[in-house]
Write a protein that holds these residues in place. Structure first.
Motif, short mmCIF file in Angstrom:
data_model
loop_
_atom_site.label_atom_id
_atom_site.label_comp_id
_atom_site.label_asym_id
_atom_site.label_seq_id
_atom_site.Cartn_x
_atom_site.Cartn_y
_atom_site.Cartn_z
N MET A 35 2.99 56.47 44.24
CA MET A 35 2.21 55.67 44.99
C MET A 35 2.57 54.24 45.15
O MET A 35 2.57 53.65 44.13
CB MET A 35 0.63 55.95 45.02
N THR A 36 2.75 53.74 46.27
CA THR A 36 3.22 52.47 46.35
C THR A 36 1.85 51.54 46.59
O THR A 36 0.90 52.06 46.74
CB THR A 36 3.76 52.02 47.68
N TYR A 37 1.97 50.42 46.15
CA TYR A 37 1.07 49.22 46.03
C TYR A 37 1.08 48.52 47.36
O TYR A 37 0.16 47.56 47.79
CB TYR A 37 1.04 48.41 44.84
N ILE A 38 2.00 48.59 47.92
CA ILE A 38 2.04 47.95 49.35
C ILE A 38 2.17 49.02 50.46
O ILE A 38 2.59 50.07 50.45
CB ILE A 38 3.41 47.00 49.35
N GLN A 39 2.01 48.57 51.70
CA GLN A 39 1.76 49.25 52.91
C GLN A 39 3.32 49.47 53.44
O GLN A 39 4.25 48.43 53.40
CB GLN A 39 1.02 48.75 53.96
N THR A 40 3.87 50.66 53.45
CA THR A 40 5.07 50.89 54.17
C THR A 40 5.14 51.98 55.11
O THR A 40 4.11 52.61 55.36
CB THR A 40 5.88 51.54 52.73
N ILE A 41 6.25 52.10 55.80
CA ILE A 41 6.12 53.12 56.97
C ILE A 41 6.94 54.01 56.64
O ILE A 41 8.26 54.02 56.19
CB ILE A 41 6.83 52.45 58.34
N PRO A 42 6.47 55.34 56.35
CA PRO A 42 7.29 56.44 56.02
C PRO A 42 8.31 57.06 57.08
O PRO A 42 8.06 56.73 58.26
CB PRO A 42 6.26 57.63 55.98
N PRO A 43 9.46 57.58 56.35
CA PRO A 43 10.59 57.84 57.30
C PRO A 43 10.18 58.62 58.46
O PRO A 43 10.84 58.26 59.43
CB PRO A 43 11.64 58.51 56.17
N GLU A 44 9.34 59.53 58.33
CA GLU A 44 8.88 60.34 59.56
C GLU A 44 8.10 59.66 60.73
O GLU A 44 8.07 60.21 61.59
CB GLU A 44 8.09 61.57 59.06
N GLU A 45 7.76 58.46 60.17
CA GLU A 45 7.05 57.51 61.42
C GLU A 45 7.88 56.46 61.86
O GLU A 45 7.25 55.70 62.81
CB GLU A 45 5.44 57.08 60.57
N ALA A 46 9.00 56.36 61.23
CA ALA A 46 9.96 55.11 61.82
C ALA A 46 10.19 55.39 63.02
O ALA A 46 10.34 56.55 63.81
CB ALA A 46 11.00 54.98 60.67
N GLN A 47 10.17 54.37 63.90
CA GLN A 47 10.70 54.02 65.23
C GLN A 47 11.60 52.82 65.43
O GLN A 47 11.59 51.90 64.58
CB GLN A 47 9.62 53.92 66.04
N LEU A 101 13.76 50.07 62.99
CA LEU A 101 13.42 50.59 61.51
C LEU A 101 13.99 51.94 61.36
O LEU A 101 14.55 52.36 60.65
CB LEU A 101 12.04 50.73 61.02
N ARG A 102 13.88 52.90 62.42
CA ARG A 102 14.52 54.30 62.41
C ARG A 102 16.00 54.03 62.26
O ARG A 102 16.49 54.69 61.45
CB ARG A 102 14.11 55.04 63.69
N GLU A 103 16.63 53.19 62.86
CA GLU A 103 18.11 52.91 62.68
C GLU A 103 18.34 52.61 61.26
O GLU A 103 19.33 53.25 60.70
CB GLU A 103 18.46 51.75 63.55
N LEU A 104 17.58 51.77 60.60
CA LEU A 104 17.99 51.30 59.21
C LEU A 104 17.85 52.44 58.32
O LEU A 104 18.50 52.54 57.48
CB LEU A 104 17.07 50.12 58.96
N TYR A 105 16.42 53.25 58.44
CA TYR A 105 16.52 54.46 57.70
C TYR A 105 17.57 55.31 57.86
O TYR A 105 18.08 55.96 57.09
CB TYR A 105 15.07 55.11 58.09
N ASP A 106 18.05 55.48 59.23
CA ASP A 106 19.02 56.57 59.31
C ASP A 106 20.31 56.10 58.70
O ASP A 106 21.08 56.86 58.19
CB ASP A 106 19.38 56.87 60.83
N GLN A 107 20.65 54.83 58.65
CA GLN A 107 21.74 54.48 58.19
C GLN A 107 21.88 54.37 56.61
O GLN A 107 22.59 55.04 55.68
CB GLN A 107 22.00 52.74 58.08
N ASP A 108 20.56 54.53 55.87
CA ASP A 108 20.27 54.74 54.36
C ASP A 108 20.59 56.19 54.30
O ASP A 108 21.35 56.78 53.45
CB ASP A 108 18.91 54.30 53.95
#
Length: 78
Positions: free
Chosen positions: A1-13, A16-23
């Motif tokens: 569990m993270t201590y900071i707010q993040t956007i999970p990959p399935e919710e990225a748009q 951010l979606r492009e950056l996640y896809d690059q990873d």
């Protein structure tokens, strides 16, 4: 569990979606630092540009040695 707010990959748009896809394409997973910076995609892009500029002047072995030496000096266990 993270201590900071993040956007999970399935919710990225958008960017951010492009950056996640690059990873995902490069590594098979979304890197921790990418997800940690998910609220600021422009920061992810800037970090990648800086990291790429530093790495461009070093071969992989030197880069890895510098990374290990720096982590050791900082007592980083990550």
């Amino acid at each position: 569990m993270t201590y900071i707010q993040t956007i999970p990959p399935e919710e990225a748009q958008g960017k951010l979606r492009e950056l996640y896809d690059q990873d995902l394409k490069a590594n098979g997973y979304v890197a921790n630092y990418t997800q940690a910076l998910s609220l600021r995609p422009e920061v992810i892009a800037a970090w990648r540009a800086l990291s790429g500029a530093i790495r461009s002047n070093m071969d992989l072995r030197r880069y890895e040695l510098v990374t290990i030496a720096t982590a050791s000096a900082l007592h980083c266990t990550y």
